[in-house]
Write a protein that holds these residues in place. Structure first.
Motif, PDB file in Angstrom:
ATOM      1  N   LEU A  53       0.782  -6.480   7.665  1.00 26.02           N
ATOM      2  CA  LEU A  53       1.808  -5.685   6.906  1.00 26.02           C
ATOM      3  C   LEU A  53       3.035  -6.973   6.674  1.00 26.02           C
ATOM      4  CD1 LEU A  53       3.228  -3.535   5.720  1.00 26.02           C
ATOM      5  CD2 LEU A  53       3.886  -2.588   8.172  1.00 26.02           C
ATOM      6  N   TYR A  54       4.015  -7.287   7.963  1.00 22.49           N
ATOM      7  CA  TYR A  54       4.641  -7.618   8.470  1.00 22.49           C
ATOM      8  C   TYR A  54       4.946  -9.111   7.744  1.00 22.49           C
ATOM      9  CZ  TYR A  54       9.688  -9.270   9.928  1.00 22.49           C
ATOM     10  OH  TYR A  54      10.487  -9.744  10.209  1.00 22.49           O
ATOM     11  N   GLU A  55       3.318 -10.215   7.186  1.00 22.62           N
ATOM     12  CA  GLU A  55       3.177 -11.815   6.461  1.00 22.62           C
ATOM     13  C   GLU A  55       2.486 -11.116   5.234  1.00 22.62           C
ATOM     14  OE1 GLU A  55       1.965 -13.828   8.890  1.00 22.62           O
ATOM     15  OE2 GLU A  55       3.822 -14.209  10.936  1.00 22.62           O
ATOM     16  N   ARG A  56       2.493 -10.316   5.212  1.00 23.63           N
ATOM     17  CA  ARG A  56       1.485  -9.857   3.562  1.00 23.63           C
ATOM     18  C   ARG A  56       0.273 -10.067   3.778  1.00 23.63           C
ATOM     19  NH1 ARG A  56       6.805 -11.333   2.013  1.00 23.63           N
ATOM     20  NH2 ARG A  56       8.320  -9.645   1.738  1.00 23.63           N
ATOM     21  N   LYS A  57      -0.674 -10.288   4.694  1.00 27.32           N
ATOM     22  CA  LYS A  57      -1.543 -10.746   4.658  1.00 27.32           C
ATOM     23  C   LYS A  57      -3.234 -10.319   4.112  1.00 27.32           C
ATOM     24  CE  LYS A  57      -0.259 -14.628   7.553  1.00 27.32           C
ATOM     25  NZ  LYS A  57      -0.679 -16.342   6.860  1.00 27.32           N
ATOM     26  N   ASN A  58      -3.285  -8.847   4.759  1.00 23.57           N
ATOM     27  CA  ASN A  58      -4.238  -8.002   4.235  1.00 23.57           C
ATOM     28  C   ASN A  58      -3.501  -6.438   4.101  1.00 23.57           C
ATOM     29  OD1 ASN A  58      -6.346 -10.573   4.361  1.00 23.57           O
ATOM     30  ND2 ASN A  58      -6.009  -9.829   6.800  1.00 23.57           N
ATOM     31  N   LEU A  59      -2.864  -6.649   3.077  1.00 20.73           N
ATOM     32  CA  LEU A  59      -2.381  -5.190   2.493  1.00 20.73           C
ATOM     33  C   LEU A  59      -2.932  -4.323   2.727  1.00 20.73           C
ATOM     34  CD1 LEU A  59       0.694  -6.419   0.609  1.00 20.73           C
ATOM     35  CD2 LEU A  59       0.778  -5.678   3.039  1.00 20.73           C
ATOM     36  N   TYR A  60      -4.556  -4.250   1.904  1.00 18.02           N
ATOM     37  CA  TYR A  60      -5.685  -3.374   1.372  1.00 18.02           C
ATOM     38  C   TYR A  60      -5.859  -2.623   2.850  1.00 18.02           C
ATOM     39  CZ  TYR A  60      -9.226  -6.234   3.675  1.00 18.02           C
ATOM     40  OH  TYR A  60     -10.059  -7.575   4.135  1.00 18.02           O
ATOM     41  N   MET A  61      -5.943  -3.462   4.433  1.00 23.86           N
ATOM     42  CA  MET A  61      -6.037  -2.999   5.278  1.00 23.86           C
ATOM     43  C   MET A  61      -4.943  -1.991   5.590  1.00 23.86           C
ATOM     44  SD  MET A  61      -8.930  -3.617   6.691  1.00 23.86           S
ATOM     45  CE  MET A  61      -8.829  -3.540   8.474  1.00 23.86           C
ATOM     46  N   VAL A  62      -3.801  -2.099   5.399  1.00 25.88           N
ATOM     47  CA  VAL A  62      -2.866  -0.914   5.742  1.00 25.88           C
ATOM     48  C   VAL A  62      -3.056   0.258   4.894  1.00 25.88           C
ATOM     49  CG1 VAL A  62      -0.118  -0.783   5.634  1.00 25.88           C
ATOM     50  CG2 VAL A  62      -0.975  -3.284   5.901  1.00 25.88           C
ATOM     51  N   VAL A  63      -3.369  -0.504   3.543  1.00 30.85           N
ATOM     52  CA  VAL A  63      -3.369   1.207   2.620  1.00 30.85           C
ATOM     53  C   VAL A  63      -4.715   1.759   3.404  1.00 30.85           C
ATOM     54  CG1 VAL A  63      -4.216   1.962  -0.007  1.00 30.85           C
ATOM     55  CG2 VAL A  63      -2.238   0.043   0.769  1.00 30.85           C
ATOM     56  N   SER A  64      -5.748   0.964   3.900  1.00 31.41           N
ATOM     57  CA  SER A  64      -6.992   1.401   4.060  1.00 31.41           C
ATOM     58  C   SER A  64      -6.411   2.838   5.806  1.00 31.41           C
ATOM     59  CB  SER A  64      -8.205   0.726   4.669  1.00 31.41           C
ATOM     60  OG  SER A  64      -8.848   1.734   5.867  1.00 31.41           O
ATOM     61  N   CYS A  65      -5.793   2.123   6.751  1.00 34.65           N
ATOM     62  CA  CYS A  65      -5.088   2.871   7.600  1.00 34.65           C
ATOM     63  C   CYS A  65      -4.751   3.499   7.720  1.00 34.65           C
ATOM     64  CB  CYS A  65      -4.360   1.635   8.699  1.00 34.65           C
ATOM     65  SG  CYS A  65      -3.884   2.344  10.344  1.00 34.65           S
ATOM     66  N   LEU A  66      -3.931   4.261   6.152  1.00 31.74           N
ATOM     67  CA  LEU A  66      -3.082   4.940   6.125  1.00 31.74           C
ATOM     68  C   LEU A  66      -3.814   6.067   5.654  1.00 31.74           C
ATOM     69  CD1 LEU A  66       0.492   3.203   4.605  1.00 31.74           C
ATOM     70  CD2 LEU A  66      -0.114   4.590   6.834  1.00 31.74           C
ATOM     71  N   PHE A  67      -4.341   5.629   4.520  1.00 32.64           N
ATOM     72  CA  PHE A  67      -5.952   6.985   3.815  1.00 32.64           C
ATOM     73  C   PHE A  67      -6.783   6.872   5.608  1.00 32.64           C
ATOM     74  CE2 PHE A  67      -5.196   5.875   0.122  1.00 32.64           C
ATOM     75  CZ  PHE A  67      -5.174   6.194  -1.284  1.00 32.64           C
ATOM     76  N   THR A  68      -7.069   6.139   6.581  1.00 32.43           N
ATOM     77  CA  THR A  68      -7.757   7.118   7.291  1.00 32.43           C
ATOM     78  C   THR A  68      -6.917   8.008   7.857  1.00 32.43           C
ATOM     79  OG1 THR A  68      -8.999   5.248   7.024  1.00 32.43           O
ATOM     80  CG2 THR A  68      -9.152   6.558   9.311  1.00 32.43           C
ATOM     81  N   GLN A  71      -7.998 -15.747   0.720  1.00 29.59           N
ATOM     82  CA  GLN A  71      -6.933 -15.467   0.427  1.00 29.59           C
ATOM     83  C   GLN A  71      -6.846 -14.114  -0.709  1.00 29.59           C
ATOM     84  OE1 GLN A  71      -3.600 -18.213  -0.822  1.00 29.59           O
ATOM     85  NE2 GLN A  71      -2.164 -16.829   0.206  1.00 29.59           N
ATOM     86  N   ILE A  72      -7.468 -15.121  -1.495  1.00 32.56           N
ATOM     87  CA  ILE A  72      -8.107 -14.503  -3.316  1.00 32.56           C
ATOM     88  C   ILE A  72      -8.442 -13.433  -3.003  1.00 32.56           C
ATOM     89  CG2 ILE A  72      -9.455 -14.392  -5.285  1.00 32.56           C
ATOM     90  CD1 ILE A  72      -8.273 -17.966  -4.637  1.00 32.56           C
ATOM     91  N   LYS A  73      -9.858 -13.487  -2.143  1.00 39.09           N
ATOM     92  CA  LYS A  73     -10.846 -11.400  -1.652  1.00 39.09           C
ATOM     93  C   LYS A  73      -9.627 -11.222  -1.605  1.00 39.09           C
ATOM     94  CE  LYS A  73     -15.122 -10.881   0.163  1.00 39.09           C
ATOM     95  NZ  LYS A  73     -16.573 -11.542   0.952  1.00 39.09           N
ATOM     96  N   SER A  74      -9.268 -11.083  -0.371  1.00 43.21           N
ATOM     97  CA  SER A  74      -8.012 -10.031   0.087  1.00 43.21           C
ATOM     98  C   SER A  74      -7.333  -9.373  -0.504  1.00 43.21           C
ATOM     99  CB  SER A  74      -6.956 -10.219   1.473  1.00 43.21           C
ATOM    100  OG  SER A  74      -6.232 -10.053   1.611  1.00 43.21           O
ATOM    101  N   LYS A  75      -6.192 -10.603  -1.937  1.00 40.53           N
ATOM    102  CA  LYS A  75      -5.652  -9.993  -2.635  1.00 40.53           C
ATOM    103  C   LYS A  75      -6.291  -9.386  -3.550  1.00 40.53           C
ATOM    104  CE  LYS A  75      -1.760 -13.218  -2.443  1.00 40.53           C
ATOM    105  NZ  LYS A  75      -1.524 -14.340  -3.353  1.00 40.53           N
ATOM    106  N   LYS A  76      -7.537  -8.919  -4.167  1.00 40.83           N
ATOM    107  CA  LYS A  76      -8.619  -8.402  -5.388  1.00 40.83           C
ATOM    108  C   LYS A  76      -9.105  -6.874  -4.669  1.00 40.83           C
ATOM    109  CE  LYS A  76     -10.804 -12.127  -7.694  1.00 40.83           C
ATOM    110  NZ  LYS A  76     -11.891 -12.893  -7.611  1.00 40.83           N
ATOM    111  N   LYS A  77      -8.775  -7.007  -3.039  1.00 40.13           N
ATOM    112  CA  LYS A  77      -9.460  -5.953  -2.147  1.00 40.13           C
ATOM    113  C   LYS A  77      -7.871  -4.758  -2.225  1.00 40.13           C
ATOM    114  CE  LYS A  77     -12.520  -7.288   1.043  1.00 40.13           C
ATOM    115  NZ  LYS A  77     -13.130  -7.483   2.402  1.00 40.13           N
ATOM    116  N   PHE A  78      -7.226  -5.379  -2.698  1.00 34.26           N
ATOM    117  CA  PHE A  78      -5.507  -4.028  -2.698  1.00 34.26           C
ATOM    118  C   PHE A  78      -5.767  -3.686  -4.090  1.00 34.26           C
ATOM    119  CE2 PHE A  78      -1.614  -3.729  -3.833  1.00 34.26           C
ATOM    120  CZ  PHE A  78      -1.057  -3.393  -2.827  1.00 34.26           C
TER     121      PHE A  78
END
Length: 141
Positions: free
Chosen positions: A120-135, A17-24
């Motif tokens: 996205l819905y449960e705010r788990k790995n939001l960096y993946m949402v950003v990455s998807c939108l950039f892609t 969880q900490i690692k995921s938040k740092k990636k965002f």
């Protein structure tokens, strides 16, 4: 609407969880949100307007219902999402996100470029949402 309290996280789950938040990165999230806003003409604002975007929660809340995402993919590829759910029921909002992701695959994104609905819905790995939108944005241009 608040999600059920999931309790504290310990051990390996906590480290993940900490690692995921740092990636965002909020600046990248805001760029992605600006792009969605520009393409869709949607008014995407955090629930607490006077506070502005302060963290990942505000980013997630602005896209959580999936409406803007469905409109985005429908602009890029008309008819990708035949029916956008405007309701506030959680399962309808999650269905919107799922339909957006299916539309992204039809548009040309690879499965590893996508995020999971719960990211996205449960705010788990939001960096993946950003990455998807950039892609997706990169594929558009």
């Amino acid at each position: 609407m608040k999600m059920a309290y999931q309790g504290p996280v310990y051990g390996l789950s906590r480290e993940c969880q900490i690692k995921s938040k740092k990636k965002f990165q909020l600046d990248q999230a805001l760029q992605a949100l600006d792009w969605v806003r520009e393409v869709t003409n949607e008014k995407l604002e955090p629930p607490n307007l006077e506070r502005g975007f302060e963290d990942h929660m505000d980013f997630a809340d602005s896209l959580k219902d999936g409406i803007a995402l469905c409109k985005l993919i429908n602009i890029l590829m008309p008819g990708a999402v035949p029916k956008v759910n405007e309701g506030k029921m959680p399962f309808k909002q999650m269905e919107n996100i799922e339909m957006f992701l299916k539309g992204c695959v039809k548009y040309g994104l690879k499965p590893h470029d996508l995020f999971q609905v719960n990211d996205l819905y449960e705010r788990k790995n939001l960096y993946m949402v950003v990455s998807c939108l950039f892609t997706l944005g990169g594929l558009v241009s």
